[in-house]
Scaffold this active site. Structure first.
Site, short mmCIF file in Angstrom:
data_model
loop_
_atom_site.label_atom_id
_atom_site.label_comp_id
_atom_site.label_asym_id
_atom_site.label_seq_id
_atom_site.Cartn_x
_atom_site.Cartn_y
_atom_site.Cartn_z
N TYR A 41 20.06 -15.67 -4.20
CA TYR A 41 19.44 -15.01 -3.75
C TYR A 41 18.74 -16.20 -4.17
O TYR A 41 17.89 -15.59 -3.01
CB TYR A 41 19.11 -14.10 -5.54
CG TYR A 41 19.91 -13.31 -5.20
CD1 TYR A 41 20.61 -12.37 -4.80
CD2 TYR A 41 20.34 -12.62 -6.28
CE1 TYR A 41 21.06 -11.13 -4.89
CE2 TYR A 41 21.23 -11.71 -7.16
CZ TYR A 41 21.79 -10.44 -6.09
OH TYR A 41 22.76 -9.49 -6.06
N GLU A 91 17.14 -7.30 -10.19
CA GLU A 91 17.23 -7.20 -10.88
C GLU A 91 18.85 -8.00 -10.96
O GLU A 91 19.47 -7.06 -10.87
CB GLU A 91 16.63 -5.90 -11.59
CG GLU A 91 16.12 -6.49 -13.12
CD GLU A 91 16.13 -5.15 -13.39
OE1 GLU A 91 16.30 -3.81 -14.03
OE2 GLU A 91 14.34 -5.35 -13.68
C1 LIG Z 1 27.31 -11.57 -4.71
C2 LIG Z 1 28.78 -11.05 -3.75
C3 LIG Z 1 27.60 -10.46 -3.60
C4 LIG Z 1 28.25 -12.33 -2.70
O1 LIG Z 1 28.96 -11.74 -2.41
P1 LIG Z 1 29.64 -13.81 -1.49
O2 LIG Z 1 30.36 -13.18 -0.06
O3 LIG Z 1 31.09 -14.42 -2.29
O4 LIG Z 1 28.60 -14.22 -0.39
P2 LIG Z 1 28.40 -15.57 0.21
O5 LIG Z 1 29.59 -15.86 0.43
O6 LIG Z 1 27.95 -15.75 1.09
O7 LIG Z 1 27.87 -16.65 -1.12
C5 LIG Z 1 28.66 -17.24 -1.72
C6 LIG Z 1 27.87 -17.49 -3.07
O8 LIG Z 1 27.70 -16.13 -4.34
C7 LIG Z 1 27.99 -17.59 -5.25
N1 LIG Z 1 29.62 -16.35 -6.33
C8 LIG Z 1 28.77 -15.54 -6.54
N2 LIG Z 1 30.48 -15.34 -7.13
C9 LIG Z 1 30.70 -15.40 -6.77
C10 LIG Z 1 32.79 -15.82 -6.37
N3 LIG Z 1 33.06 -14.59 -7.17
N4 LIG Z 1 33.09 -16.41 -5.10
C11 LIG Z 1 32.07 -17.17 -4.59
N5 LIG Z 1 31.61 -17.43 -4.64
C12 LIG Z 1 30.36 -16.32 -5.77
C13 LIG Z 1 27.90 -18.68 -5.14
O9 LIG Z 1 27.94 -19.43 -5.63
C14 LIG Z 1 27.68 -19.07 -3.86
O10 LIG Z 1 26.71 -19.38 -3.42
P3 LIG Z 1 26.42 -20.42 -3.04
O11 LIG Z 1 26.69 -20.77 -1.64
O12 LIG Z 1 24.96 -21.26 -3.00
O13 LIG Z 1 27.50 -21.23 -3.27
C15 LIG Z 1 29.79 -11.17 -4.81
O14 LIG Z 1 30.03 -12.10 -5.62
C16 LIG Z 1 30.09 -10.46 -5.64
O15 LIG Z 1 30.90 -9.04 -4.44
N6 LIG Z 1 29.77 -10.06 -6.70
C17 LIG Z 1 29.92 -8.91 -7.89
C18 LIG Z 1 29.39 -8.13 -7.99
C19 LIG Z 1 28.18 -8.29 -8.02
O16 LIG Z 1 27.62 -9.07 -9.24
N7 LIG Z 1 26.57 -8.48 -7.26
C20 LIG Z 1 25.36 -8.56 -7.64
C21 LIG Z 1 24.57 -7.76 -9.18
S1 LIG Z 1 24.22 -6.00 -8.33
#
Ligand SMILES: CC(C)(COP(=O)(O)OP(=O)(O)OC[C@H]1O[C@@H](n2cnc3c(N)ncnc32)[C@H](O)[C@@H]1OP(=O)(O)O)[C@@H](O)C(=O)NCCC(=O)NCCS
Length: 153
Positions: free
Chosen positions: A120, A109
């Site tokens: 996702y 969610e």
């Molecule tokens: C969601 C999260 C875990 C992604 O981690 P990440 O290591 O940046 O993931 P990746 O590098 O593998 O992928 C980045 C993808 O996430 C997206 N993203 C989300 N937030 C981002 C951020 N702050 N910086 C960079 N990319 C982000 C990008 O759009 C990218 O998607 P794409 O490759 O299709 O363009 C991280 O942004 C996070 O911890 N967010 C805060 C917590 C949160 O909201 N979690 C989800 C709900 S529980």
């Protein structure tokens, strides 16, 4: 669950979630969840593999399982290490472990507008439902929750 791992989860938790949305869990909530059967956690290091015993975590995921389906409760990566594929590597491990435990479906969610949506969708999750005004924000109006589902097989 060892206390060290709870420390490592909480270090990421406290840095990763924007306080405006109230999504971060407390140490107590995580500790209580992890003693429930079917709840699992994963840690990931800055190089995308499981961190060594003394190394800090770059990210973590928390899942809860029913008989043939699991729910991804939380996934987070330290802000300074985002956009390098760590979240994607973590999500792939979540999916692989859920499948190995026998889950046919994985749910999560997400608050509408969370940039995690592209992550996702890239891993095959599809939106299957919406709960109106589910997230109450500290500063402005409520946001919908969107439910995503992945068929793991
Ligand atoms: C969601 C999260 C875990 C992604 O981690 P990440 O290591 O940046 O993931 P990746 O590098 O593998 O992928 C980045 C993808 O996430 C997206 N993203 C989300 N937030 C981002 C951020 N702050 N910086 C960079 N990319 C982000 C990008 O759009 C990218 O998607 P794409 O490759 O299709 O363009 C991280 O942004 C996070 O911890 N967010 C805060 C917590 C949160 O909201 N979690 C989800 C709900 S529980």
């Amino acid at each position: 669950m060892i206390d060290d791992d709870l420390d490592r989860i909480m270090a990421v938790m406290e840095a990763a979630f924007d306080p405006a949305y109230g999504e971060a869990w407390t140490r107590r909530q995580v500790g209580d969840a992890l003693v429930m059967p079917g709840t699992h956690y994963l840690l990931i290091g800055a190089d995308g593999t499981a961190p060594g015993e003394a190394a800090p975590a770059a990210g973590f995921a928390l899942t809860r399982g029913a008989v043939d389906e699991e729910e991804l409760l939380l996934i987070a990566v330290l802000p300074a290490l985002r956009g390098q594929g760590i979240g994607g590597a973590l999500l792939r491990r979540v999916i692989a472990e859920a499948r190995a435990r026998g889950a046919d479906r994985l749910f999560l969610e997400m608050r509408e507008g969370n940039p995690a949506e592209s992550l996702y969708r890239r891993h095959g999750f599809v939106a299957v439902g919406r709960r109106r005004n589910y997230y109450r924000r500290v500063t402005s109006g409520p946001l919908d929750a969107i439910t995503f589902r992945l068929e793991t097989n």
